[in-house]
Design an enzyme around this catalytic site. Structure first.
Site, mmCIF file in Angstrom:
data_model
loop_
_atom_site.group_PDB
_atom_site.id
_atom_site.type_symbol
_atom_site.label_atom_id
_atom_site.label_comp_id
_atom_site.label_asym_id
_atom_site.label_seq_id
_atom_site.Cartn_x
_atom_site.Cartn_y
_atom_site.Cartn_z
ATOM 1 N N TYR A 291 0.896 -1.162 0.000
ATOM 2 C CA TYR A 291 0.000 0.000 0.000
ATOM 3 C C TYR A 291 0.922 1.196 0.000
ATOM 4 O O TYR A 291 1.806 1.285 0.873
ATOM 5 C CB TYR A 291 -0.829 0.041 1.281
ATOM 6 C CG TYR A 291 -1.997 -0.909 1.317
ATOM 7 C CD1 TYR A 291 -3.034 -0.807 0.395
ATOM 8 C CD2 TYR A 291 -2.090 -1.889 2.302
ATOM 9 C CE1 TYR A 291 -4.131 -1.667 0.450
ATOM 10 C CE2 TYR A 291 -3.180 -2.740 2.360
ATOM 11 C CZ TYR A 291 -4.193 -2.625 1.437
ATOM 12 O OH TYR A 291 -5.271 -3.467 1.501
ATOM 13 N N ASP B 173 -7.412 -0.856 -5.173
ATOM 14 C CA ASP B 173 -8.881 -0.819 -5.141
ATOM 15 C C ASP B 173 -9.435 -0.030 -3.963
ATOM 16 O O ASP B 173 -10.647 0.027 -3.784
ATOM 17 C CB ASP B 173 -9.455 -2.242 -5.162
ATOM 18 C CG ASP B 173 -8.934 -3.118 -4.036
ATOM 19 O OD1 ASP B 173 -8.413 -2.582 -3.035
ATOM 20 O OD2 ASP B 173 -9.039 -4.348 -4.156
ATOM 21 N N HIS C 22 -11.424 -6.798 -3.396
ATOM 22 C CA HIS C 22 -10.904 -6.789 -2.030
ATOM 23 C C HIS C 22 -11.774 -7.656 -1.114
ATOM 24 O O HIS C 22 -12.014 -7.333 0.050
ATOM 25 C CB HIS C 22 -10.846 -5.344 -1.508
ATOM 26 C CG HIS C 22 -9.670 -5.060 -0.604
ATOM 27 N ND1 HIS C 22 -8.545 -4.419 -1.027
ATOM 28 C CD2 HIS C 22 -9.461 -5.348 0.703
ATOM 29 C CE1 HIS C 22 -7.696 -4.298 -0.010
ATOM 30 N NE2 HIS C 22 -8.231 -4.871 1.048
#
Ligand SMILES: Cc1cc2nc3c(=O)[nH]c(=O)nc-3n(C[C@H](O)[C@H](O)[C@H](O)COP(=O)(O)O)c2cc1C
Ligand SMILES: *[C@@H]1O[C@H](CO)[C@@H](O)[C@H](O)[C@H]1NC(C)=O
Ligand SMILES: *[C@@H]1O[C@H](CO)[C@@H](O)[C@H](O)[C@H]1NC(C)=O
Ligand SMILES: *[C@@H]1O[C@H](CO)[C@@H](O)[C@H](O)[C@H]1NC(C)=O
Ligand SMILES: *[C@@H]1O[C@H](CO)[C@@H](O)[C@H](O)[C@H]1NC(C)=O
Ligand SMILES: *[C@@H]1O[C@H](CO)[C@@H](O)[C@H](O)[C@H]1NC(C)=O
Length: 385
Positions: A178, A206, A274
């Site tokens: 991330y 996402d 996700h």
């Protein structure tokens, strides 16, 4: 059974027009229902991936179970991820010599050899299920010869995760990331993961805004992303200048974005919503794979396409593979299996390998690499209800 969750699941069965089958009734309560709260049944009694959810719901405390189980908002996407596979039928062929199908499970992912076309998806906080946390997932993946993609938000540090691999560097793992606008931090994680032996990055895109997580927020275990992130294709190209490892993009949800990824020469993408945790009403990966297939099946040959979300049975994986998906990710079941430690995760891997092989055999597929869309009824006539 924990009362709050029991009431919840009964209520959703009573109210839904079509019962929601988070835990389809295959008799587990009758056989293992006496398992006391806070303890686990015998691992050998676990018959399939959904059983791990059942076991973890009784074993973990409510906040840890809810963290893993949670979906976004009203959880329509969470439920759809699980249910969508049941709406498409298979088209089994008969009198085919399938006796060697097990030997056709091995595949490559970005050129690396693995024993099966599925991998352990990146999920944060494995430590909520077991004190050895991600180390168990590393070891089970190695012993079973499959890919593991540790989360950037793991319980263990990158060093601790790497230490669980064999010292001779023979285990291939990819590192999920991330990223924030802090390029110094990005460069550090790229360099550190590479020096620890990661062979690719998986950049998850996402969730550019915070996840809307009602269920998890009640226990204070909601989304860790709360900013609006500046993630663009231009930024992706900057990232590529910061590492020579491939950067896979995780969270593609339309055929338009598949085409952009091909134009941008992305090495591989992951179709994912996700696990239904980020944007409610986002499509299941099977629906995205169908959208790609209907636009142009050859897109699956132009880039490696992986997919995760709701895969619980061998047939679920086969439906994705039939459309052209190269490898399938599984998230929650492995996190729940980790409550049993390394052996639990290995058992989960073995169950899914076996189901894929026997289901392919019953489908009349002699070689898993030869499966194609002729084995799936993917038009509207395939719907059950
Ligand atoms: C508890 C949990 C934590 C997750 N954490 C991450 C994460 O850190 N990074 C990421 O890319 N995806 C994360 N995901 C999404 C998974 O990688 C995957 O897309 C999803 O779990 C697939 O659906 P499934 O759980 O139905 O198999 C997480 C999912 C769960 C359930
Ligand atoms: C992967 O498998 C192929 C075919 O079995 C083999 O030729 C190749 O050497 C293997 N690659 C690695 C890195 O093990
Ligand atoms: C639940 O269990 C986790 C993992 O053991 C622990 O960190 C957490 O504090 C517990 N939460 C509650 C509310 O007991
Ligand atoms: C690497 O180490 C592991 C664990 O000790 C061992 O099982 C494996 O055979 C070794 N692989 C190679 C290629 O040396
Ligand atoms: C950016 O990351 C580096 C390395 O982790 C850190 O030292 C620095 O404080 C961060 N900068 C900001 C503005 O947060
Ligand atoms: C990547 O680096 C090259 C060489 O330094 C440079 O020409 C190019 O503009 C950079 N691309 C991006 C998107 O930063």
């Amino acid at each position: 059974m924990r009362p709050s969750l029991a009431v919840l699941s009964l209520a959703s069965v009573a109210l839904a027009t079509r019962p929601f089958l988070n835990e389809p009734d295959t008799g587990i309560d009758a056989v293992l229902g006496g398992t006391p709260d806070g303890s686990l049944p015998d691992l050998e009694a676990i018959q399939g991936l959904p059983d791990f959810d059942w076991a973890a719901r009784r074993y973990l405390n409510d906040s840890s179970y809810t963290y893993y189980r949670n979906g976004a908002a009203g959880e329509w996407s969470y439920r759809n991820n699980l249910e969508v596979y049941g709406r498409y039928r298979l088209r089994p062929r008969v009198l085919v010599d399938i006796t060697n199908v097990e030997s056709t499970l091995p595949t490559t992912i970005l050129g690396h050899n693995f024993s099966a076309p599925f991998y352990i998806s990146p999920c944060a906080s494995a430590g909520l299920a077991h004190p050895e946390a991600e180390a168990n997932l590393v070891k089970a993946a190695y012993e079973e010869g499959i890919l593991y993609i540790p989360s950037h938000y793991a319980t263990l540090s990158l060093d601790e995760i790497a230490a669980a691999k064999p010292a001779n560097g023979s285990q291939v793992i990819f590192q999920q990331v991330y990223l924030t606008s802090n390029d110094t931090a990005t460069q550090e994680v790229f360099d550190q993961a590479k020096s620890l032996g990661s062979k690719a990055f998986v950049w998850t895109i996402d969730g550019p805004a915070g996840g809307n997580r009602h269920r998890a927020n009640r226990y204070g275990v909601g989304s860790r992303n709360t900013n609006y992130a500046l993630w663009t294709w231009a930024y992706y190209n900057q990232l590529r200048n910061m590492t020579d490892l491939p950067i896979v993009i995780k969270g593609i949800q339309t055929v338009e974005d598949v085409k952009v990824a091909i134009e941008q020469k992305v090495p591989a993408i992951i179709l994912s919503n996700h696990g239904g945790r980020q944007l409610d009403s986002s499509p299941s990966p099977l629906e995205v794979a169908l959208e790609i297939y209907q636009e142009d099946p050859d897109l699956f040959n132009q880039i490696e396409i992986f997919a995760d979300g709701g895969v619980r049975y061998g047939v679920d994986a086969l439906k994705l593979l039939a459309l052209g998906v190269k490898a399938i990710g599984v998230g929650r079941p492995f996190m729940f299996a980790n409550a049993f430690g390394v052996d639990g995760v290995k058992h989960a891997i073995q169950l899914l390998k076996h189901e894929i092989a026997i289901d392919a055999g019953n489908l009349g597929v002699a070689d898993l690499k030869e499966i194609d869309a002729s084995y799936v009824k993917w038009n509207n006539n395939g719907w059950f209800s």
